[in-house]
Motif scaffolding. Sequence first.
Motif, PDB file in Angstrom:
ATOM      1  N   LYS A 192      46.460  23.594 -18.296  1.00 19.93           N
ATOM      2  CA  LYS A 192      46.548  22.908 -19.586  1.00 19.93           C
ATOM      3  C   LYS A 192      47.360  21.615 -19.569  1.00 19.93           C
ATOM      4  O   LYS A 192      47.271  20.826 -20.508  1.00 19.93           O
ATOM      5  N   HIS A 193      48.154  21.411 -18.535  1.00 16.09           N
ATOM      6  CA  HIS A 193      49.049  20.248 -18.542  1.00 16.09           C
ATOM      7  C   HIS A 193      48.943  19.428 -17.252  1.00 16.09           C
ATOM      8  O   HIS A 193      49.940  18.842 -16.814  1.00 16.09           O
ATOM      9  N   SER A 194      47.773  19.413 -16.656  1.00 17.40           N
ATOM     10  CA  SER A 194      47.563  18.593 -15.457  1.00 17.40           C
ATOM     11  C   SER A 194      46.162  18.016 -15.470  1.00 17.40           C
ATOM     12  O   SER A 194      45.256  18.541 -16.132  1.00 17.40           O
ATOM     13  N   ALA A 195      45.998  16.939 -14.718  1.00 17.19           N
ATOM     14  CA  ALA A 195      44.677  16.312 -14.614  1.00 17.19           C
ATOM     15  C   ALA A 195      43.682  17.263 -13.966  1.00 17.19           C
ATOM     16  O   ALA A 195      42.508  17.311 -14.357  1.00 17.19           O
ATOM     17  N   PHE A 196      44.154  18.043 -12.983  1.00 16.74           N
ATOM     18  CA  PHE A 196      43.259  18.993 -12.322  1.00 16.74           C
ATOM     19  C   PHE A 196      42.680  19.999 -13.315  1.00 16.74           C
ATOM     20  O   PHE A 196      41.483  20.300 -13.287  1.00 16.74           O
ATOM     21  N   GLY A 197      43.528  20.533 -14.198  1.00 12.85           N
ATOM     22  CA  GLY A 197      43.052  21.491 -15.194  1.00 12.85           C
ATOM     23  C   GLY A 197      42.005  20.891 -16.105  1.00 12.85           C
ATOM     24  O   GLY A 197      40.994  21.542 -16.422  1.00 12.85           O
ATOM     25  N   ARG A 198      42.227  19.651 -16.527  1.00 10.91           N
ATOM     26  CA  ARG A 198      41.228  18.978 -17.372  1.00 10.91           C
ATOM     27  C   ARG A 198      39.930  18.758 -16.609  1.00 10.91           C
ATOM     28  O   ARG A 198      38.836  18.878 -17.183  1.00 10.91           O
ATOM     29  N   HIS A 199      40.031  18.470 -15.319  1.00 11.33           N
ATOM     30  CA  HIS A 199      38.838  18.274 -14.503  1.00 11.33           C
ATOM     31  C   HIS A 199      38.063  19.580 -14.335  1.00 11.33           C
ATOM     32  O   HIS A 199      36.825  19.581 -14.329  1.00 11.33           O
ATOM     33  N   VAL A 200      38.783  20.692 -14.190  1.00 10.02           N
ATOM     34  CA  VAL A 200      38.126  22.000 -14.080  1.00 10.02           C
ATOM     35  C   VAL A 200      37.299  22.288 -15.336  1.00 10.02           C
ATOM     36  O   VAL A 200      36.139  22.711 -15.250  1.00 10.02           O
ATOM     37  N   CYS A 201      37.884  22.045 -16.489  1.00  9.57           N
ATOM     38  CA  CYS A 201      37.162  22.264 -17.752  1.00  9.57           C
ATOM     39  C   CYS A 201      35.972  21.321 -17.878  1.00  9.57           C
ATOM     40  O   CYS A 201      34.893  21.721 -18.355  1.00  9.57           O
ATOM     41  N   ALA A 202      36.137  20.088 -17.437  1.00  7.95           N
ATOM     42  CA  ALA A 202      35.049  19.113 -17.510  1.00  7.95           C
ATOM     43  C   ALA A 202      33.894  19.508 -16.602  1.00  7.95           C
ATOM     44  O   ALA A 202      32.720  19.412 -16.988  1.00  7.95           O
ATOM     45  N   VAL A 203      34.210  19.972 -15.397  1.00  6.43           N
ATOM     46  CA  VAL A 203      33.176  20.400 -14.459  1.00  6.43           C
ATOM     47  C   VAL A 203      32.417  21.607 -15.016  1.00  6.43           C
ATOM     48  O   VAL A 203      31.190  21.687 -14.914  1.00  6.43           O
ATOM     49  N   GLY A 204      33.130  22.543 -15.611  1.00  3.50           N
ATOM     50  CA  GLY A 204      32.483  23.713 -16.186  1.00  3.50           C
ATOM     51  C   GLY A 204      31.633  23.387 -17.394  1.00  3.50           C
ATOM     52  O   GLY A 204      30.604  24.025 -17.637  1.00  3.50           O
ATOM     53  N   SER A 205      32.046  22.401 -18.169  1.00  2.00           N
ATOM     54  CA  SER A 205      31.288  22.019 -19.366  1.00  2.00           C
ATOM     55  C   SER A 205      29.986  21.321 -18.990  1.00  2.00           C
ATOM     56  O   SER A 205      28.914  21.657 -19.491  1.00  2.00           O
ATOM     57  N   ASN A 206      30.083  20.335 -18.100  1.00  2.00           N
ATOM     58  CA  ASN A 206      28.895  19.601 -17.673  1.00  2.00           C
ATOM     59  C   ASN A 206      29.238  18.857 -16.386  1.00  2.00           C
ATOM     60  O   ASN A 206      29.897  17.819 -16.423  1.00  2.00           O
ATOM     61  N   ALA A 207      28.795  19.395 -15.266  1.00  4.40           N
ATOM     62  CA  ALA A 207      29.145  18.831 -13.967  1.00  4.40           C
ATOM     63  C   ALA A 207      28.605  17.416 -13.793  1.00  4.40           C
ATOM     64  O   ALA A 207      29.266  16.551 -13.204  1.00  4.40           O
ATOM     65  N   LYS A 208      27.410  17.167 -14.311  1.00  3.07           N
ATOM     66  CA  LYS A 208      26.807  15.840 -14.147  1.00  3.07           C
ATOM     67  C   LYS A 208      27.593  14.783 -14.918  1.00  3.07           C
ATOM     68  O   LYS A 208      27.881  13.698 -14.393  1.00  3.07           O
ATOM     69  N   VAL A 209      27.953  15.097 -16.143  1.00  2.84           N
ATOM     70  CA  VAL A 209      28.751  14.166 -16.938  1.00  2.84           C
ATOM     71  C   VAL A 209      30.117  13.964 -16.292  1.00  2.84           C
ATOM     72  O   VAL A 209      30.654  12.849 -16.284  1.00  2.84           O
ATOM     73  N   ALA A 210      30.690  15.040 -15.734  1.00  2.00           N
ATOM     74  CA  ALA A 210      31.985  14.933 -15.064  1.00  2.00           C
ATOM     75  C   ALA A 210      31.909  13.984 -13.874  1.00  2.00           C
ATOM     76  O   ALA A 210      32.830  13.200 -13.626  1.00  2.00           O
ATOM     77  N   SER A 211      30.812  14.039 -13.116  1.00  4.56           N
ATOM     78  CA  SER A 211      30.652  13.140 -11.976  1.00  4.56           C
ATOM     79  C   SER A 211      30.528  11.692 -12.425  1.00  4.56           C
ATOM     80  O   SER A 211      31.018  10.776 -11.751  1.00  4.56           O
ATOM     81  N   TYR A 212      29.879  11.476 -13.567  1.00  2.00           N
ATOM     82  CA  TYR A 212      29.787  10.118 -14.118  1.00  2.00           C
ATOM     83  C   TYR A 212      31.153   9.593 -14.556  1.00  2.00           C
ATOM     84  O   TYR A 212      31.355   8.380 -14.662  1.00  2.00           O
ATOM     85  N   SER A 213      32.088  10.533 -14.811  1.00  2.00           N
ATOM     86  CA  SER A 213      33.445  10.148 -15.229  1.00  2.00           C
ATOM     87  C   SER A 213      34.390   9.997 -14.044  1.00  2.00           C
ATOM     88  O   SER A 213      35.606  10.039 -14.203  1.00  2.00           O
ATOM     89  N   ALA A 214      33.822   9.857 -12.851  1.00  2.00           N
ATOM     90  CA  ALA A 214      34.580   9.652 -11.604  1.00  2.00           C
ATOM     91  C   ALA A 214      35.391  10.881 -11.193  1.00  2.00           C
ATOM     92  O   ALA A 214      36.388  10.752 -10.473  1.00  2.00           O
ATOM     93  N   ILE A 215      34.983  12.065 -11.657  1.00  2.00           N
ATOM     94  CA  ILE A 215      35.634  13.308 -11.222  1.00  2.00           C
ATOM     95  C   ILE A 215      34.942  13.801  -9.958  1.00  2.00           C
ATOM     96  O   ILE A 215      33.710  13.844  -9.885  1.00  2.00           O
ATOM     97  N   LYS A 216      35.728  14.164  -8.948  1.00  2.00           N
ATOM     98  CA  LYS A 216      35.169  14.696  -7.700  1.00  2.00           C
ATOM     99  C   LYS A 216      34.775  16.150  -7.930  1.00  2.00           C
ATOM    100  O   LYS A 216      35.551  17.077  -7.687  1.00  2.00           O
ATOM    101  N   VAL A 217      33.555  16.344  -8.397  1.00  2.00           N
ATOM    102  CA  VAL A 217      33.102  17.652  -8.854  1.00  2.00           C
ATOM    103  C   VAL A 217      33.176  18.699  -7.749  1.00  2.00           C
ATOM    104  O   VAL A 217      33.722  19.794  -7.945  1.00  2.00           O
TER     105      VAL A 217
END
Length: 324
Positions: A192-217
């Motif tokens: 809940k308080h780190s960039a990694f945690g936010r990235h985990v939630c983003a990947v689970g919500s929509n991996a393709k959108v997360a990759s467009y947001s420069a997240i290393k899915v």
Amino acid sequence: MAMFELSPMITRLKRLDIATYAPFIALLLLILFSSIASEHFLMPRNITNVLRQVSYTGIIALGMTFVIIAGGIDLSVGSMVALVGVLSIMIINGVGDGWWAVAMAVSSAIALGGVFGAINGLVITRGKVASFIATLATMSIFRSMTLYISDAGEVVSQNQHFADIGGGYLWAIPYPVWIFLLLAVAYHILLKHSAFGRHVCAVGSNAKVASYSAIKVRWVYFLTFVIAGVSVGISAVLLASRLNSVSPGDAGLFYELDAIAAVVIGGTALSGGKGTIWGTVIGAIILGIINNMLNLMGISPYLQGMVKGLVILTAVLVQFKGDR
């Protein structure tokens, strides 16, 4: 004027997600029912035993929370517990007596759990195998390896200090319970308080959108399985030290189901994208209380699986209703 002031409050109440509060409400109701149904439930010794038993699968469930939020699942954790437990005892017997050997066994167990979790992660991310299939395969592989290296016999620790880890107390509370709670705090901060945690939630919500947001899915997804493996390593060494031995055929049996159940009951969506560590803690405690009450009330142990299944179905239905 009063009606005007109340309207925003009413609007907020309508928007409350029932799935967020359902685990906590269910826990309170279960404690109330259990205290009425059995006079032995609230006894300190019974509560301590419930929390100790919950801590082993609860620690695994904490790691499983990251995997499920990211949109995956890990069916190999039960077999991994047995394999890591056997290897840690073999290491401690090989190193010798004393606390140095215990430290070597504990660190090795955590490292081995991370390695086995990394193997799962590599097969899934690099091999592009569905997590269900990949971990179903490694579940069988890990169990077979455990039986082979132990010759299908019980592995017993020869170190006189090893049992103090799983059997020790701090302020009348077992060490495994403290470790479970401290790990929950650490994982909550990570989620809940780190960039990694936010990235985990983003990947689970929509991996393709997360990759467009420069997240290393793939990297984020891989790390969730490493976290799950490390959690298994911690749980394995606690369980092995508690019994001072590991039975390769029975150790960790169905732990994957208990861990997944705790995560789901705690409100984490199986579809991924959202979940909480404290929800998982509550889910694990709910399962522990249910099993304890079935025993206290003299209900056949063969019905425990049915009750657990009904609880999981109810939790999923509540999630579905909350998402509508």
